[in-house]
Design a protein around this motif. Structure first.
Motif, PDB file in Angstrom:
ATOM      1  N   HIS A  53      39.352   5.187  86.486  1.00 43.52           N
ATOM      2  CA  HIS A  53      38.385   4.676  85.725  1.00 43.52           C
ATOM      3  C   HIS A  53      38.118   5.587  84.584  1.00 43.52           C
ATOM      4  O   HIS A  53      37.840   4.772  83.286  1.00 43.52           O
ATOM      5  CB  HIS A  53      36.948   4.468  86.303  1.00 43.52           C
ATOM      6  CG  HIS A  53      36.798   3.731  87.805  1.00 43.52           C
ATOM      7  ND1 HIS A  53      37.494   2.454  87.766  1.00 43.52           N
ATOM      8  CD2 HIS A  53      36.610   4.115  89.183  1.00 43.52           C
ATOM      9  CE1 HIS A  53      37.342   1.956  89.171  1.00 43.52           C
ATOM     10  NE2 HIS A  53      36.854   3.009  89.863  1.00 43.52           N
ATOM     11  N   ASN A  92      29.013  -0.691  96.124  1.00 48.53           N
ATOM     12  CA  ASN A  92      29.433  -1.739  95.174  1.00 48.53           C
ATOM     13  C   ASN A  92      30.580  -1.021  94.619  1.00 48.53           C
ATOM     14  O   ASN A  92      31.125   0.066  94.689  1.00 48.53           O
ATOM     15  CB  ASN A  92      28.349  -2.049  94.147  1.00 48.53           C
ATOM     16  CG  ASN A  92      27.110  -2.603  94.836  1.00 48.53           C
ATOM     17  OD1 ASN A  92      27.304  -3.320  95.603  1.00 48.53           O
ATOM     18  ND2 ASN A  92      25.956  -2.158  94.125  1.00 48.53           N
ATOM     19  N   LYS A  93      31.344  -2.012  93.787  1.00 55.61           N
ATOM     20  CA  LYS A  93      32.358  -1.273  93.038  1.00 55.61           C
ATOM     21  C   LYS A  93      32.121  -0.448  92.362  1.00 55.61           C
ATOM     22  O   LYS A  93      31.231  -0.589  91.293  1.00 55.61           O
ATOM     23  CB  LYS A  93      33.190  -2.692  92.285  1.00 55.61           C
ATOM     24  CG  LYS A  93      34.468  -2.172  91.671  1.00 55.61           C
ATOM     25  CD  LYS A  93      35.050  -3.474  90.754  1.00 55.61           C
ATOM     26  CE  LYS A  93      36.447  -3.049  90.218  1.00 55.61           C
ATOM     27  NZ  LYS A  93      36.875  -4.380  89.491  1.00 55.61           N
ATOM     28  N   ARG A  94      32.727   0.635  92.197  1.00 54.06           N
ATOM     29  CA  ARG A  94      32.520   1.881  91.530  1.00 54.06           C
ATOM     30  C   ARG A  94      32.770   1.859  90.152  1.00 54.06           C
ATOM     31  O   ARG A  94      33.732   1.421  89.646  1.00 54.06           O
ATOM     32  CB  ARG A  94      33.146   3.081  92.019  1.00 54.06           C
ATOM     33  CG  ARG A  94      32.788   3.598  93.590  1.00 54.06           C
ATOM     34  CD  ARG A  94      33.437   4.859  93.967  1.00 54.06           C
ATOM     35  NE  ARG A  94      33.027   5.817  93.230  1.00 54.06           N
ATOM     36  CZ  ARG A  94      31.934   6.637  92.864  1.00 54.06           C
ATOM     37  NH1 ARG A  94      31.042   6.479  94.005  1.00 54.06           N
ATOM     38  NH2 ARG A  94      31.853   7.864  92.244  1.00 54.06           N
ATOM     39  N   THR A  95      32.050   2.320  89.090  1.00 56.55           N
ATOM     40  CA  THR A  95      32.460   2.277  87.804  1.00 56.55           C
ATOM     41  C   THR A  95      32.229   3.861  87.156  1.00 56.55           C
ATOM     42  O   THR A  95      32.104   3.946  86.066  1.00 56.55           O
ATOM     43  CB  THR A  95      31.429   1.183  87.030  1.00 56.55           C
ATOM     44  OG1 THR A  95      29.960   1.794  87.363  1.00 56.55           O
ATOM     45  CG2 THR A  95      31.483  -0.107  87.689  1.00 56.55           C
TER      46      THR A  95
END
Length: 296
Positions: free
Chosen positions: A223, A87-90
């Motif tokens: 991020h 998934n989109k990395r956070t």
């Protein structure tokens, strides 16, 4: 099978695969054993780490087959989609992790130019290719600015990068290390060309190993910067402009010029914070040592 030093980028192997498989003959390792191991990593360390380990296992067995160490690749029979989807990395670094990362970066073995590049990526919140493909002609040291042309930007628009005092010093050191090359990060074997951005991956891996940090890639520096800047109370529009993200509406139309002063102040405070995160414990240690030896 001869393993390279894990502190030069093989932390998924060292931390998750070797502890379970070391000493086991390659021919005995089957699909069930690898699948159980990968699923266990997914449960305890997350999907991203398990996918990384699955990829490493696949590459290791492919290498082993090519060099006649074994005859089958059990990892290749396990579909990555069954392990999970990225998934989109956070992922971002906390303040203690920033300290461990930067300390580990400079303590690790490796070319100093790559260490400076990784530090710059964290401070400037740039993508790898945006720094590694930069030419000295794009940098104005007097103004403290780097202008990345649209052809090298993901957004296909020119991007003005504000350079902090610390960034300018690091870039000047890179210029000395480059020995007259027109590129900020020249190819080691051919300085007349810019190096590939993947050249710094191993140094990043070494910093993670020394700092005991997992599931963190170079792009996550963006991020990290974004999260800390927002936590410091900076305007989302200013942060997004610094990251070269599209801003909807009229705010995005004028952001390039409108937020220049704010970006300079914001990014300088971010560079100062990164510097103090590493430096403050050393200052505190010196102060406490001095106080301990003061005469009564």
């Amino acid at each position: 099978m001869k393993w390279k030093n894990p502190d030069t980028g093989w932390s998924p192997v060292r931390l998750h695969l070797l502890p379970k498989l070391v000493g086991t003959p390659l021919e005995i390792i089957d699909v069930a054993m690898v699948r159980e191991l990968i699923y266990d990593i997914r449960e305890h360390k997350g999907v991203a780490t398990s996918l990384s380990c699955h990829g490493w296992a696949d590459r290791i067995f492919s290498y082993a087959i090519e060099h006649d160490y074994c005859k089958h690749n059990p990892a290749a029979l396990i579909k990555a989609a069954r392990v999970g989807n990225r998934n989109k990395r956070t992922r971002w670094l906390t303040t203690p992790e920033i300290k461990r990362y930067l300390t580990g970066l400079y303590q690790s073995n490796g070319y100093r130019g790559y260490k400076l590049a990784l530090h710059l990526l964290l401070m400037l919140a740039l993508r790898k290719a945006e720094l590694c493909g930069a030419a000295w002609g794009e940098i104005d040291f007097e103004k403290g600015e780097l202008l990345i042309p649209s052809g090298r930007m993901k957004t296909k628009k020119d991007h003005l990068v504000i350079l902090q005092t610390q960034a300018i010093e690091m870039l000047q050191e890179l210029q000395r290390l480059g020995g007259g090359s027109p590129w900020v990060m020249p190819m080691p074997t051919k300085p007349s060309r810019a190096m590939h951005s993947n050249n710094i991956d191993a140094t990043h891996g070494a910093a993670l190993a020394v700092g005991d940090i997992i599931d963190y890639n170079i792009h996550d520096h963006r991020h990290t910067a974004s999260t800390h800047l927002r936590e410091q109370g900076h305007s989302p529009e200013v942060v997004e402009t610094a990251l070269s993200h599209a801003i909807p509406g009229m705010a995005g139309t004028y952001s390039h010029a409108q937020y220049k002063t704010q970006r300079r102040e914001m990014l300088q405070s971010w560079a100062n914070l990164c510097h103090m995160i590493v430096l403050l414990p050393m200052i505190f240690l010196r102060l406490t040592t001095s106080i301990h030896f003061l005469p009564v």
